[in-house]
Structures are given as C-alpha cells and as structure tokens.
Design a protein around this motif. Structure first.
Motif, short mmCIF file in Angstrom:
data_model
loop_
_atom_site.label_atom_id
_atom_site.label_comp_id
_atom_site.label_asym_id
_atom_site.label_seq_id
_atom_site.Cartn_x
_atom_site.Cartn_y
_atom_site.Cartn_z
N ASP A 35 -27.65 -2.54 -6.28
CA ASP A 35 -26.68 -3.64 -6.42
C ASP A 35 -25.65 -3.39 -7.51
OD1 ASP A 35 -28.03 -5.08 -4.40
OD2 ASP A 35 -29.47 -5.82 -5.86
N VAL A 36 -25.16 -2.15 -7.60
CA VAL A 36 -24.09 -1.84 -8.53
C VAL A 36 -22.76 -2.29 -7.90
CG1 VAL A 36 -22.84 0.00 -9.73
CG2 VAL A 36 -25.33 0.09 -9.53
N MET A 37 -21.97 -3.03 -8.63
CA MET A 37 -20.68 -3.52 -8.15
C MET A 37 -19.61 -2.47 -8.44
SD MET A 37 -21.45 -6.70 -7.23
CE MET A 37 -22.65 -8.00 -7.54
N VAL A 38 -18.95 -2.00 -7.38
CA VAL A 38 -17.98 -0.91 -7.50
C VAL A 38 -16.61 -1.39 -7.03
CG1 VAL A 38 -17.38 1.42 -6.78
CG2 VAL A 38 -19.77 0.81 -7.16
N ALA A 39 -15.58 -1.08 -7.81
CA ALA A 39 -14.19 -1.32 -7.43
C ALA A 39 -13.44 -0.01 -7.59
CB ALA A 39 -13.56 -2.42 -8.28
N GLY A 138 -6.26 -14.30 -4.09
CA GLY A 138 -6.71 -13.53 -2.94
C GLY A 138 -7.30 -12.18 -3.29
N GLN A 139 -7.43 -11.84 -4.57
CA GLN A 139 -8.02 -10.56 -4.94
C GLN A 139 -9.55 -10.69 -5.00
OE1 GLN A 139 -5.83 -11.98 -7.36
NE2 GLN A 139 -4.12 -10.57 -7.63
N LYS A 140 -10.21 -9.63 -4.59
CA LYS A 140 -11.65 -9.57 -4.76
C LYS A 140 -11.95 -9.24 -6.22
CE LYS A 140 -13.37 -8.33 -0.17
NZ LYS A 140 -14.16 -7.33 0.59
N GLU A 141 -12.77 -10.05 -6.83
CA GLU A 141 -13.10 -9.82 -8.23
C GLU A 141 -14.61 -9.76 -8.41
OE1 GLU A 141 -11.26 -12.97 -10.41
OE2 GLU A 141 -12.72 -14.46 -9.79
N ILE A 142 -15.00 -9.05 -9.46
CA ILE A 142 -16.42 -8.93 -9.82
C ILE A 142 -16.70 -9.92 -10.95
CG2 ILE A 142 -18.20 -7.40 -10.74
CD1 ILE A 142 -16.64 -5.05 -9.48
N VAL A 143 -17.67 -10.78 -10.72
CA VAL A 143 -18.02 -11.81 -11.69
C VAL A 143 -19.45 -11.58 -12.16
CG1 VAL A 143 -18.25 -14.28 -12.12
CG2 VAL A 143 -16.50 -13.44 -10.53
N VAL A 144 -19.66 -11.58 -13.47
CA VAL A 144 -21.00 -11.47 -14.04
C VAL A 144 -21.23 -12.61 -15.01
CG1 VAL A 144 -21.08 -8.96 -13.79
CG2 VAL A 144 -20.26 -9.95 -15.93
N TYR A 180 -10.76 -7.79 -11.88
CA TYR A 180 -10.33 -7.18 -10.63
C TYR A 180 -9.36 -6.04 -10.95
CZ TYR A 180 -6.04 -10.03 -11.03
OH TYR A 180 -4.88 -10.62 -11.46
N ILE A 181 -9.26 -5.11 -10.03
CA ILE A 181 -8.32 -4.01 -10.18
C ILE A 181 -7.11 -4.29 -9.29
CG2 ILE A 181 -10.14 -2.37 -10.76
CD1 ILE A 181 -9.89 -1.18 -7.96
N GLU A 182 -5.94 -3.92 -9.78
CA GLU A 182 -4.72 -4.16 -9.03
C GLU A 182 -4.45 -3.02 -8.07
OE1 GLU A 182 -1.69 -4.77 -11.98
OE2 GLU A 182 -1.97 -6.94 -11.87
N PRO A 183 -4.01 -3.32 -6.84
CA PRO A 183 -3.68 -2.26 -5.89
C PRO A 183 -2.58 -1.36 -6.43
CG PRO A 183 -3.78 -4.39 -4.80
CD PRO A 183 -3.83 -4.66 -6.27
N ALA A 184 -2.63 -0.10 -6.04
CA ALA A 184 -1.60 0.88 -6.39
C ALA A 184 -1.38 0.94 -7.90
CB ALA A 184 -0.28 0.58 -5.67
N SER A 185 -2.48 0.85 -8.65
CA SER A 185 -2.37 0.92 -10.11
C SER A 185 -3.71 1.30 -10.69
CB SER A 185 -1.92 -0.43 -10.69
OG SER A 185 -3.01 -1.29 -10.89
N SER A 186 -3.70 1.55 -11.99
CA SER A 186 -4.95 1.80 -12.73
C SER A 186 -5.32 0.61 -13.58
CB SER A 186 -4.77 3.04 -13.62
OG SER A 186 -3.80 2.79 -14.63
#
Length: 479
Positions: A35-39, A138-144, A180-186
């Motif tokens: 269950d490691v969350m990967v983006a 609308g972005q997928k984000e990881i919540v802990v 969350y990570i932004e598309p087309a970016s770091s």
C-alpha cells in the motif's frame, strides 16, 4: 511561429499528462511495504509509505534521488506506544516531521517539560491512515493522517532504569498532509495541517525535515559534492542580532568524533588541526546573500538561519541536480522556535545524511482549531553552482544579462514549456518577443544568444509558457 511552437508543446504535454500516475503499489522497489502511495510523471517519482509514519521516502528527478532511505528498516512498522528509549528511534529516512517546540514534548525527573529523543512516536514513527483522493481542482492527491499524539510523552530514566511517566495528558494533536504533483512539471504542492484534538489551548508548530543523500556510493565519504543553499539578509536576524548560528562548537565536534568515529588525542597536533573546530563544511556566503553548507561525515551539528526569501535548495553536484523547497514567507509578527524558519543539519547517524528543515510559526490553537501551512517542492537539472535564487518557475544560477547584443543566463526549470524573452517598454507594453526553444526539468537551461533588442525596451523578462497557456516568469532584467 509562436503559435506553432505552443501547439507542438501542447501535443507533448498532452501525452505526458496521460502518463501521470497516482496509485497504490505493493512492495514498491522491493522495499517490503504494501500500500505504498506513488505519484509519478515523465520527470519525477514520489512515494509515500503509510506504514512508515506517512513519510515521503522517494522524491526523484529522473533516476536521481533526493532522499536518503534507511535500508535496515525496509518493510518494518511499529506500534504507536511512546515508551521508547534513545536508541529506539525508528529512523526510516526520507521526509519527516517533528512537533514544535521540540523542547517541551516530554518531562524530566523534576516533572518539568523537557525535550526527548526520539521525538513523539504517534506523529513521527507510527503508521498513518492514507488515501488517494480528488481535490476540488480535480487533481489526484495523496492524503495522510496521524493518530492522536498525546503530550507530554514518557522519557526513559537510565539512572533509575524506569520510564518517567507524565501525571496527565496536557495536549492531543493530530497531523494531516495532502500533496499532489503538477502535470508536465517537477513541482509537488503540499498542505500541512495540525489540529488541536484536546480540551485545552496549545501553542504548537511543526518542523518538516528532508533527509538527503550525502555520498555517491557506499563509504565514498564525498560529502563536498552534496550541498545546501539558503538566502539571508540584514533585515532577518536571529534573536541575538546575528544573521545565522552554527549550533556546534570545537569541543562538541571533538567529543562526537572521539566517541563515534575514532580515538583522538589533544596532544596530537594532527588530531587537533583536523577535529578541534566547528567543522569545515560551513562554506559561508558563496554569492551575495546566499550561504552554502556542504555535508561533512565527521560532524553532528546544525545551522540556524532565517531564510529571507523562504526557500532552501539541496544540490547533488555529481550530476548537477537541484531539489528545492519554497514555503510561506517569514512573518516578523509571529513567533518561531529559535527565531528561525529554516535550518540545515549534518547528521552522522546511520550512513550519514544532510537535512534541510523548514519550521512553521508557533500558533495558539483552541480546542478543535487547526492551522495550515503551504510548502512546495521542485526539482531541476542545473548547469553549475552556486544557486543564486529560487522562484516557483525554477532555479537561477546565472542571472539574465544583455551586453553587446548578447543575452545570457543559466537556469533549472520546474515546468515544461517554451521559453521566450519579452522586451517591455517604459509603460510595460511588450515591444518584442523572442522564442528561445523548449525547456523542461530534466535539462539545464543555458541561455547564450546573440539578439538585437528593441531600443524602446526598458525591461527584459524571461518566461516559460506551458501548453495549457500557463505562463511562468523565470527571471527579469532592467535595462
């Protein structure tokens, strides 16, 4: 031509946006956790491990890691009880947090509030709840989210071989982070939240620490290749009026090496010359208003400073990769532990690592209240060091200049797009636009181009235009 270039960039960006992934994976990279969350996207990969206290244990640009991870703890998880001794810190590595003030989370023999190492377990070491959610944009984000951290925590009394137990629970805290990570970016965008779950007001903040890679291979001990940069100025001073503070001294360094590395003798001139000092890694002001710290293996000491422009930058000089964090501006009206919003720490624990640390203000929270704190991360290839400036678009290592019809500058960028130079007149109207080509985080952006600028130009601006029309200012120059 400009429209054609943007259209081409759009096609590229659309393909990359489709490749952006946010999902749960079991035994990611053979770490042993499920269950490691990967983006991830074409530029970066990021991994959050709920069983390892919700820590971020990977933030890579391409195949270059920024974070040190402890292989001895792969696959391990621990209970949330806080009866732990000094040598029982579950140091998973990566990106972690500690509640502030650090100095009053436990109790001493006299029953007074005191510091304890390791830090409180529920918020720092124990498993977190985690989920992948969709935010309002609308972005997928990881919540802990942590469990409820009771304070003060017990402290082990080695003299009496028993735990010093608090008579009451004075505070109850709960931490949450979304990213969350932004598309087309770091770029990685984070929101931290600390909530008072108790029945009495509390005064608390948080410290976020990235434990960075500090050697190029096992036992290489090439810490000079791993550095951190932080901006400072005369308007943001420590409480004692100094611009920064090295936390160790010659005696503490000597004791650390003598106890943990090798036997030393103060009658031996070579020992005294090598180790009776504050450390050889505090490189000072390497550019106007920018301090550089490099990793030193034979050291356990920190560096306190007010980051005047609210950024920190870690650089792996073996491959010129910069990992940056920028955060909320320092506010003179608020209270900060030690009077600082940033610190850099050289740790000799485990294999050794360089830490970049962000400190929030200390907030007064009534029961049920919370504070939120914004922190962003970015990564880019750069052409050289030192780092002169950081902004949400990228890293500046050589500022924009225009001399003899020659335009120059050197950068790392966090966003993919088309770079262009705009010449503005005295009223701010664009008089000339010069296309400079495609840029992205995986390639340093070095500008060296002969161009005649309009005689009406009073300002030059360097922009990155993304495929979706987003525009990012990277640098500017007053003519």
């Amino acid at each position: 031509m400009r429209r054609l270039l943007i259209a081409i960039a759009l096609l590229i960006a659309l393909s990359q946006a489709q490749a952006q992934i946010v999902e749960t994976r079991d035994n990611y990279r053979d770490w042993g956790w499920d269950d490691v969350m990967v983006a991830e996207n074409e530029f970066i990969s990021l991994a959050v491990v709920p069983q390892a206290a919700g820590r971020i244990l990977e933030y890579n640009l391409g195949d270059v890691p920024s974070l040190w991870i402890n292989p001895d703890l792969f696959g391990k998880s621990y209970s949330n009880h806080d009866r732990v001794k000094v040598d029982e810190w579950r140091n998973f590595g990566g990106y972690r947090l500690v509640p502030l003030p650090i100095t009053d989370c436990s109790i001493n023999r006299q029953g007074d509030k005191a510091q304890r190492w390791p830090p409180p377990v529920v918020i720092g070491d124990a498993p977190y709840w985690a989920a992948i959610e969709e935010n309002p944009e609308g972005q997928k984000e990881i919540v802990v989210r942590s469990g409820i951290q009771n304070l003060p925590v017990p402290q082990y009394d080695y003299q009496n071989k028993a735990y010093l137990l608090p008579e009451s629970i004075d505070e109850q805290l709960q931490y949450e982070r979304s990213l969350y990570i932004e598309p087309a970016s770091s770029r990685v965008l984070m929101t931290h939240r600390l909530t008072n779950r108790g029945i009495a007001p509390v005064e608390r903040g948080l410290m976020f620490s990235s434990q960075h890679v500090s050697e190029s291979g096992p036992d290489q001990k090439d810490g000079e290749n791993y550095v951190a940069y932080v901006p400072f100025d005369d308007e943001h001073l420590l409480p004692d009026g100094q611009p920064y503070e090295i936390m160790g001294d010659a005696e503490s360094r000597w004791r650390y090496v003598h106890r943990n590395r090798r036997q030393l003798d103060k009658e031996t001139p070579a020992d005294v010359e090598a180790y009776y000092n504050d450390g050889n890694n505090w490189n000072g002001e390497v550019a106007p208003g920018v301090f550089e710290v490099e990793y030193e293996y034979d050291l356990m000491s920190g560096f306190h400073i007010v980051s005047s422009q609210s950024w920190l930058c870690y650089v792996n000089k073996t491959n010129n990769t910069a990992f940056v964090k920028w955060f909320e501006p320092y506010d003179d009206a608020l209270t900060y532990e030690y009077g600082i919003n940033a610190s850099i720490f050289c740790s000799g624990m485990e294999t050794g690592y360089l830490e970049t640390e962000v400190l929030t203000p200390i907030y007064t929270l009534q029961p049920g209240e919370f504070f939120e704190y914004k922190e962003n991360h970015g990564a880019a290839k750069i052409a050289a060091t030192p780092v002169l400036e950081v902004n949400p678009t990228g890293v500046i290592t050589d500022r924009l200049t225009y001399e003899g019809q020659q335009i120059s500058g050197a950068y790392g960028v966090f966003v993919q797009g088309m770079a262009e130079l705009r010449a503005l007149d005295a009223k701010g109207k664009v008089k000339q636009t010069i296309a400079l080509g495609a840029v992205d985080p995986l390639h340093a952006f070095v500008l060296a181009q002969g161009t005649e600028i309009s005689s009406k130009a009073r300002t030059l601006q360097l922009w990155v235009v993304q495929a979706d029309g987003s525009e990012w200012l990277l640098d500017d120059l007053t003519l």
